[in-house]
Design a protein around this motif. Structure first.
Motif, PDB file in Angstrom:
ATOM      1  N   MET A 152      -3.124  -9.864   7.180  1.00  0.00           N
ATOM      2  CA  MET A 152      -2.974  -9.439   5.983  1.00  0.00           C
ATOM      3  C   MET A 152      -1.992  -8.411   5.470  1.00  0.00           C
ATOM      4  SD  MET A 152      -5.177 -11.341   4.473  1.00  0.00           S
ATOM      5  CE  MET A 152      -5.241 -10.741   2.964  1.00  0.00           C
ATOM      6  N   ALA A 153      -1.548  -7.660   6.658  1.00  0.00           N
ATOM      7  CA  ALA A 153      -0.562  -6.806   6.465  1.00  0.00           C
ATOM      8  C   ALA A 153       0.992  -7.365   6.018  1.00  0.00           C
ATOM      9  CB  ALA A 153      -0.474  -5.965   7.593  1.00  0.00           C
TER      10      ALA A 153
ATOM     11  N   ARG B  98       4.907  -8.162  -1.795  1.00  0.00           N
ATOM     12  CA  ARG B  98       5.818  -6.991  -2.101  1.00  0.00           C
ATOM     13  C   ARG B  98       7.361  -7.531  -2.082  1.00  0.00           C
ATOM     14  NH1 ARG B  98       3.248  -2.702  -3.802  1.00  0.00           N
ATOM     15  NH2 ARG B  98       1.131  -2.410  -3.152  1.00  0.00           N
ATOM     16  N   SER B  99       7.710  -8.315  -1.287  1.00  0.00           N
ATOM     17  CA  SER B  99       9.064  -8.781  -1.040  1.00  0.00           C
ATOM     18  C   SER B  99       9.574  -9.542  -2.250  1.00  0.00           C
ATOM     19  CB  SER B  99       9.264  -9.568   0.330  1.00  0.00           C
ATOM     20  OG  SER B  99       8.830 -10.832   0.049  1.00  0.00           O
ATOM     21  N   ILE B 100       8.592 -10.295  -3.243  1.00  0.00           N
ATOM     22  CA  ILE B 100       9.414 -10.835  -4.255  1.00  0.00           C
ATOM     23  C   ILE B 100       9.683  -9.710  -5.278  1.00  0.00           C
ATOM     24  CG2 ILE B 100       8.733 -12.225  -6.197  1.00  0.00           C
ATOM     25  CD1 ILE B 100       6.232 -13.190  -4.404  1.00  0.00           C
TER      26      ILE B 100
ATOM     27  N   LYS C  82      -5.417  -3.874  -2.723  1.00  0.00           N
ATOM     28  CA  LYS C  82      -6.545  -3.435  -1.574  1.00  0.00           C
ATOM     29  C   LYS C  82      -7.321  -4.742  -1.079  1.00  0.00           C
ATOM     30  CE  LYS C  82     -10.262  -3.621  -5.260  1.00  0.00           C
ATOM     31  NZ  LYS C  82     -11.227  -2.603  -5.927  1.00  0.00           N
ATOM     32  N   LEU C  83      -7.701  -4.755  -0.091  1.00  0.00           N
ATOM     33  CA  LEU C  83      -8.558  -6.069   0.685  1.00  0.00           C
ATOM     34  C   LEU C  83      -9.846  -6.003   0.174  1.00  0.00           C
ATOM     35  CD1 LEU C  83      -6.820  -5.989   4.097  1.00  0.00           C
ATOM     36  CD2 LEU C  83      -6.122  -7.101   2.218  1.00  0.00           C
TER      37      LEU C  83
ATOM     38  N   LYS D 183      -9.298 -11.232   1.009  1.00  0.00           N
ATOM     39  CA  LYS D 183      -8.389 -11.383   0.080  1.00  0.00           C
ATOM     40  C   LYS D 183      -7.384 -10.358  -0.286  1.00  0.00           C
ATOM     41  CE  LYS D 183     -11.017 -11.324  -4.387  1.00  0.00           C
ATOM     42  NZ  LYS D 183     -11.562 -12.002  -5.620  1.00  0.00           N
ATOM     43  N   LEU D 184      -6.410 -10.522  -0.560  1.00  0.00           N
ATOM     44  CA  LEU D 184      -5.368  -9.237  -0.987  1.00  0.00           C
ATOM     45  C   LEU D 184      -5.545  -9.286  -2.634  1.00  0.00           C
ATOM     46  CD1 LEU D 184      -3.165  -7.037  -0.836  1.00  0.00           C
ATOM     47  CD2 LEU D 184      -1.549  -9.031  -1.029  1.00  0.00           C
TER      48      LEU D 184
END
Length: 225
Positions: free
Chosen positions: A155-156, A163-165, A176-177, A186-187
């Motif tokens: 999940m990390a 976040r790379s988008i 949060k998860l 889920k993220l």
């Protein structure tokens, strides 16, 4: 047609009633019609005549620009409700006086080339000034649910991929998860976007492209800012 005596309470009441559903004397922008009526009012209307007072203060803000406002200034009796008698005494003599000082000419005379050029120039200046006012930017706050394939998904790494988008006006926020069952989480991640530049379809397409980590994406919440 007219407002009556605009220096009297009765005349101001007629003006207030006339402006109850209008922002200007004529049309949808300040014009020479507003200047003509403004100059006939001796001062700010009383507070109980709220429509007239609001209009008066608004037109007063154009004090330095009133000569450049569009339109042709006519006799005061040419404005206002049709069922009010014109008591301004504006007849043929007044109309003639207006013609003598009117930069734009009279309705009955053909507009000179110089007056036409001046009118178009002032209209262009007014439109240019209006266009320079900053437009409101529509933004939205979006909460996304990003679901992995199973409980073994990193999940990390999944969040790192999301976040790379990068996109103009796309700003990632908190995350949060959230447990969904059977050990799977889920993220849940927040972002803010400009509506004209970034849409949920684009976000879904780019997020689900990380198919090694992402099973699906849903919009959990969508709020206008």
């Amino acid at each position: 047609m007219g407002f009556g005596d605009l220096k009297s309470p009765a005349g101001l009441q007629v003006l207030n009633d006339y402006l109850a559903d209008k922002s200007y004397i004529e049309g949808y922008v300040p014009s020479q019609a507003d200047v003509a009526v403004f100059e006939a009012v001796s001062g700010p209307p009383p507070a109980d005549l709220c429509h007239a007072l609001c209009w008066y203060n608004h037109i007063k803000s154009y004090e330095k620009e009133k000569a450049s406002l569009p339109g042709v200034k006519k006799a005061l009796g040419k404005y206002g409700p049709a069922d009010v008698e014109d008591t301004t005494g504006s007849g043929a003599t007044d109309s003639k006086d207006d013609d003598d000082i009117d930069l734009f000419g009279s309705d009955d005379e053909e507009e000179s080339e110089e007056a036409k050029r001046l009118r178009e120039e002032r209209l262009a200046q007014y439109e240019s000034k209006k266009a320079k006012k900053p437009a409101l930017v529509a933004k939205s706050s979006i909460l996304l649910d990003v679901k992995p394939w199973d409980d073994e998904t990193d999940m990390a790494k999944l969040e790192e991929c999301v976040r790379s988008i990068q996109a103009d006006s796309l700003v990632w926020g908190s995350s949060k998860l959230v447990p969904v069952g059977y050990g799977i989480k889920k993220l849940q991640i927040q972002c803010v976007v400009e509506d004209d530049k970034v849409g949920t379809d684009m976000l879904e397409e780019q997020i689900t492209a990380f198919e090694d980590y992402v099973q699906s994406m849903d919009v959990a919440a969508f709020n206008k800012i």
